[in-house]
Design a protein around this motif. Structure first.
Motif, PDB file in Angstrom:
ATOM      1  N   ASN A 285      42.490  32.786  33.066  1.00 19.77           N
ATOM      2  CA  ASN A 285      42.311  32.075  34.338  1.00 19.77           C
ATOM      3  C   ASN A 285      41.284  30.946  34.215  1.00 19.77           C
ATOM      4  O   ASN A 285      40.474  30.731  35.102  1.00 19.77           O
ATOM      5  N   GLY A 286      41.347  30.259  33.095  1.00 19.61           N
ATOM      6  CA  GLY A 286      40.489  29.099  32.900  1.00 19.61           C
ATOM      7  C   GLY A 286      39.064  29.410  32.511  1.00 19.61           C
ATOM      8  O   GLY A 286      38.223  28.490  32.456  1.00 19.61           O
ATOM      9  N   LYS A 287      38.790  30.690  32.218  1.00 19.39           N
ATOM     10  CA  LYS A 287      37.391  31.038  31.921  1.00 19.39           C
ATOM     11  C   LYS A 287      37.304  31.981  30.717  1.00 19.39           C
ATOM     12  O   LYS A 287      38.220  32.766  30.452  1.00 19.39           O
ATOM     13  N   VAL A 288      36.202  31.886  30.021  1.00 21.21           N
ATOM     14  CA  VAL A 288      35.897  32.857  28.980  1.00 21.21           C
ATOM     15  C   VAL A 288      35.578  34.185  29.647  1.00 21.21           C
ATOM     16  O   VAL A 288      34.738  34.270  30.537  1.00 21.21           O
ATOM     17  N   MET A 289      36.291  35.238  29.208  1.00 20.45           N
ATOM     18  CA  MET A 289      36.037  36.560  29.763  1.00 20.45           C
ATOM     19  C   MET A 289      34.989  37.295  28.951  1.00 20.45           C
ATOM     20  O   MET A 289      34.122  37.965  29.487  1.00 20.45           O
ATOM     21  N   GLU A 290      35.131  37.188  27.638  1.00 22.08           N
ATOM     22  CA  GLU A 290      34.250  37.937  26.768  1.00 22.08           C
ATOM     23  C   GLU A 290      34.148  37.205  25.443  1.00 22.08           C
ATOM     24  O   GLU A 290      35.120  36.599  24.991  1.00 22.08           O
ATOM     25  N   LYS A 291      32.973  37.244  24.838  1.00 16.67           N
ATOM     26  CA  LYS A 291      32.805  36.650  23.524  1.00 16.67           C
ATOM     27  C   LYS A 291      31.935  37.552  22.665  1.00 16.67           C
ATOM     28  O   LYS A 291      31.103  38.289  23.175  1.00 16.67           O
ATOM     29  N   SER A 292      32.166  37.479  21.357  1.00 21.92           N
ATOM     30  CA  SER A 292      31.388  38.302  20.439  1.00 21.92           C
ATOM     31  C   SER A 292      30.194  37.508  19.924  1.00 21.92           C
ATOM     32  O   SER A 292      30.056  36.305  20.183  1.00 21.92           O
ATOM     33  N   LYS A 293      29.373  38.193  19.132  1.00 22.42           N
ATOM     34  CA  LYS A 293      28.203  37.505  18.571  1.00 22.42           C
ATOM     35  C   LYS A 293      28.608  36.480  17.523  1.00 22.42           C
ATOM     36  O   LYS A 293      27.819  35.618  17.143  1.00 22.42           O
TER      37      LYS A 293
ATOM     38  N   GLN B 154      40.518  50.662  28.625  1.00 22.75           N
ATOM     39  CA  GLN B 154      39.958  50.255  29.905  1.00 22.75           C
ATOM     40  C   GLN B 154      38.445  50.323  29.805  1.00 22.75           C
ATOM     41  O   GLN B 154      37.877  51.289  29.319  1.00 22.75           O
ATOM     42  N   GLY B 155      37.820  49.263  30.241  1.00 23.76           N
ATOM     43  CA  GLY B 155      36.371  49.254  30.214  1.00 23.76           C
ATOM     44  C   GLY B 155      35.768  48.800  28.901  1.00 23.76           C
ATOM     45  O   GLY B 155      34.560  48.701  28.770  1.00 23.76           O
ATOM     46  N   THR B 156      36.627  48.519  27.906  1.00 21.84           N
ATOM     47  CA  THR B 156      36.085  48.023  26.633  1.00 21.84           C
ATOM     48  C   THR B 156      36.284  46.520  26.522  1.00 21.84           C
ATOM     49  O   THR B 156      36.075  45.937  25.475  1.00 21.84           O
ATOM     50  N   GLY B 157      36.691  45.926  27.596  1.00 21.33           N
ATOM     51  CA  GLY B 157      36.950  44.502  27.534  1.00 21.33           C
ATOM     52  C   GLY B 157      38.374  44.232  27.114  1.00 21.33           C
ATOM     53  O   GLY B 157      39.024  45.064  26.495  1.00 21.33           O
ATOM     54  N   SER B 158      38.878  43.083  27.479  1.00 25.09           N
ATOM     55  CA  SER B 158      40.258  42.765  27.169  1.00 25.09           C
ATOM     56  C   SER B 158      40.359  42.223  25.753  1.00 25.09           C
ATOM     57  O   SER B 158      40.609  41.047  25.536  1.00 25.09           O
ATOM     58  N   LYS B 159      40.135  43.061  24.756  1.00 23.95           N
ATOM     59  CA  LYS B 159      40.230  42.626  23.377  1.00 23.95           C
ATOM     60  C   LYS B 159      40.653  43.811  22.533  1.00 23.95           C
ATOM     61  O   LYS B 159      40.528  44.962  22.926  1.00 23.95           O
ATOM     62  N   LEU B 160      41.191  43.499  21.356  1.00 24.99           N
ATOM     63  CA  LEU B 160      41.508  44.523  20.376  1.00 24.99           C
ATOM     64  C   LEU B 160      40.414  44.549  19.321  1.00 24.99           C
ATOM     65  O   LEU B 160      39.978  43.495  18.859  1.00 24.99           O
ATOM     66  N   SER B 161      39.994  45.757  18.947  1.00 22.67           N
ATOM     67  CA  SER B 161      39.074  45.925  17.816  1.00 22.67           C
ATOM     68  C   SER B 161      39.907  46.380  16.626  1.00 22.67           C
ATOM     69  O   SER B 161      40.652  47.358  16.722  1.00 22.67           O
ATOM     70  N   PHE B 162      39.778  45.680  15.520  1.00 23.29           N
ATOM     71  CA  PHE B 162      40.589  45.959  14.339  1.00 23.29           C
ATOM     72  C   PHE B 162      39.796  46.711  13.280  1.00 23.29           C
ATOM     73  O   PHE B 162      38.580  46.500  13.122  1.00 23.29           O
ATOM     74  N   GLY B 163      40.507  47.534  12.518  1.00 21.99           N
ATOM     75  CA  GLY B 163      39.954  48.073  11.297  1.00 21.99           C
ATOM     76  C   GLY B 163      40.022  47.024  10.205  1.00 21.99           C
ATOM     77  O   GLY B 163      40.532  45.920  10.409  1.00 21.99           O
TER      78      GLY B 163
ATOM     79  N   LEU C 207      38.861  35.878   3.997  1.00 21.86           N
ATOM     80  CA  LEU C 207      39.418  36.375   2.733  1.00 21.86           C
ATOM     81  C   LEU C 207      40.429  37.508   2.940  1.00 21.86           C
ATOM     82  O   LEU C 207      40.444  38.469   2.193  1.00 21.86           O
ATOM     83  N   GLY C 208      41.275  37.388   3.961  1.00 26.24           N
ATOM     84  CA  GLY C 208      42.305  38.387   4.186  1.00 26.24           C
ATOM     85  C   GLY C 208      41.774  39.750   4.565  1.00 26.24           C
ATOM     86  O   GLY C 208      42.472  40.748   4.433  1.00 26.24           O
ATOM     87  N   GLN C 209      40.551  39.790   5.037  1.00 24.37           N
ATOM     88  CA  GLN C 209      39.942  41.055   5.423  1.00 24.37           C
ATOM     89  C   GLN C 209      40.098  41.313   6.913  1.00 24.37           C
ATOM     90  O   GLN C 209      41.103  40.972   7.506  1.00 24.37           O
ATOM     91  N   GLN C 210      39.092  41.911   7.485  1.00 28.80           N
ATOM     92  CA  GLN C 210      39.172  42.357   8.870  1.00 28.80           C
ATOM     93  C   GLN C 210      39.328  41.202   9.848  1.00 28.80           C
ATOM     94  O   GLN C 210      38.778  40.121   9.660  1.00 28.80           O
ATOM     95  N   MET C 211      40.091  41.460  10.886  1.00 28.43           N
ATOM     96  CA  MET C 211      40.207  40.509  11.987  1.00 28.43           C
ATOM     97  C   MET C 211      39.015  40.719  12.905  1.00 28.43           C
ATOM     98  O   MET C 211      38.826  41.799  13.468  1.00 28.43           O
ATOM     99  N   GLU C 212      38.216  39.676  13.085  1.00 25.26           N
ATOM    100  CA  GLU C 212      37.035  39.788  13.918  1.00 25.26           C
ATOM    101  C   GLU C 212      37.266  39.035  15.238  1.00 25.26           C
ATOM    102  O   GLU C 212      37.588  37.847  15.235  1.00 25.26           O
ATOM    103  N   PHE C 213      37.074  39.735  16.342  1.00 26.07           N
ATOM    104  CA  PHE C 213      37.249  39.120  17.655  1.00 26.07           C
ATOM    105  C   PHE C 213      36.183  38.049  17.878  1.00 26.07           C
ATOM    106  O   PHE C 213      34.998  38.260  17.601  1.00 26.07           O
ATOM    107  N   LEU C 214      36.623  36.903  18.383  1.00 31.39           N
ATOM    108  CA  LEU C 214      35.685  35.837  18.733  1.00 31.39           C
ATOM    109  C   LEU C 214      35.527  35.718  20.250  1.00 31.39           C
ATOM    110  O   LEU C 214      34.427  35.792  20.784  1.00 31.39           O
ATOM    111  N   VAL C 215      36.671  35.529  20.930  1.00 29.46           N
ATOM    112  CA  VAL C 215      36.601  35.203  22.345  1.00 29.46           C
ATOM    113  C   VAL C 215      37.946  35.474  22.990  1.00 29.46           C
ATOM    114  O   VAL C 215      38.987  35.427  22.327  1.00 29.46           O
ATOM    115  N   ASN C 216      37.920  35.798  24.285  1.00 31.03           N
ATOM    116  CA  ASN C 216      39.158  35.795  25.049  1.00 31.03           C
ATOM    117  C   ASN C 216      38.987  34.967  26.309  1.00 31.03           C
ATOM    118  O   ASN C 216      37.866  34.699  26.757  1.00 31.03           O
ATOM    119  N   PHE C 217      40.096  34.570  26.876  1.00 29.33           N
ATOM    120  CA  PHE C 217      40.113  33.497  27.891  1.00 29.33           C
ATOM    121  C   PHE C 217      41.199  33.842  28.890  1.00 29.33           C
ATOM    122  O   PHE C 217      42.333  34.171  28.514  1.00 29.33           O
TER     123      PHE C 217
END
Lengths: 115, 113
Positions: free
Chosen positions: A51-59, B95-104, A39-49
């Protein structure tokens, strides 16, 4: 400037179906991301990728979610099966370096509606 | 847990006035703070960014003021124009927070002519 293309711009599917969202990142970028926006609100991180692999993912990146970039083509987000709460706009982004050093370039988003 | 907070949620100014958007953060490891501008139906686009080694970053009518001690920053838009009407997101990474942006949660700016 650099463009990230997302296909399709809008997708409507029935709950329980599978959906694949496609992203064509900037050509020389190495890091890829998916964000979810409700609904045009906050951008929530899902995942980053990288070198062919998931580096980090959120809940928010549930077991039903998966990402891949086969053979350097589209970076895809697959949801199988979909749920009503998956309805949102999904933004793909890419960067040359990691997010702490480089600008993230975002696509225009895919609006997913799960009925 | 909200790592990046923005205020106000919405702001209306007259054309020519200065709009001030505020942002605060929790994580001391954050050292990179971009502001993104988003128009309806589009993805966010980088507007201006600052690193924690600086206390001010200026780009035309847009200026970031940064206070590391208080973990606060603000975006000033001088001589606001109707075309500046958009949603502005403060973001952070480090650095150390992971390669991601946290948004408001974003701030919707309306500039009235």
């Amino acid at each position: 400037g650099p463009k990230v293309l997302q296909i399709p711009s809008h997708q409507i599917i029935d709950m329980g179906q599978m959906v694949t969202l496609n992203c064509d990142p900037v050509s020389n970028h190495l890091y890829f991301y998916w964000y979810k926006q409700i609904l045009g609100q906050q951008m929530e991180f899902l995942v980053n990728f990288y070198n062919g692999k998931v580096m980090e993912k959120s809940k928010l990146f549930k077991d039903q979610f998966s990402v891949e970039r086969p053979d350097g083509s589209y970076f895809t987000l697959k949801i199988q099966p979909t749920a009503l709460e998956d309805s949102a706009v999904y933004f793909c982004a890419s960067s040359w370096g990691g997010a702490s050093a480089e600008t993230l370039y975002f696509g225009s988003g895919t609006r997913l509606t799960v009925l | 847990q909200q790592q990046v907070r923005q205020s106000p949620q919405s702001l209306t100014v007259w054309e020519g006035e200065t709009a001030i958007l505020n942002c605060s953060y929790e994580n001391s490891a954050f050292d990179y703070f971009p502001w993104y501008q988003q128009f309806p139906g589009e993805g966010p686009a980088l507007l201006i960014a600052i690193r924690s080694v600086s206390d001010k970053k200026e780009d035309g009518r847009f200026t970031i003021f940064f206070n590391k001690r208080e973990k606060k920053l603000s975006l000033h838009i001088t001589d606001s124009q109707p075309g500046d009407s958009a949603t502005y997101f403060c973001a952070a990474s480090g650095q150390g927070t992971g390669s991601k942006l946290s948004f408001g949660k974003g701030a919707k700016l309306t500039v009235s002519p």
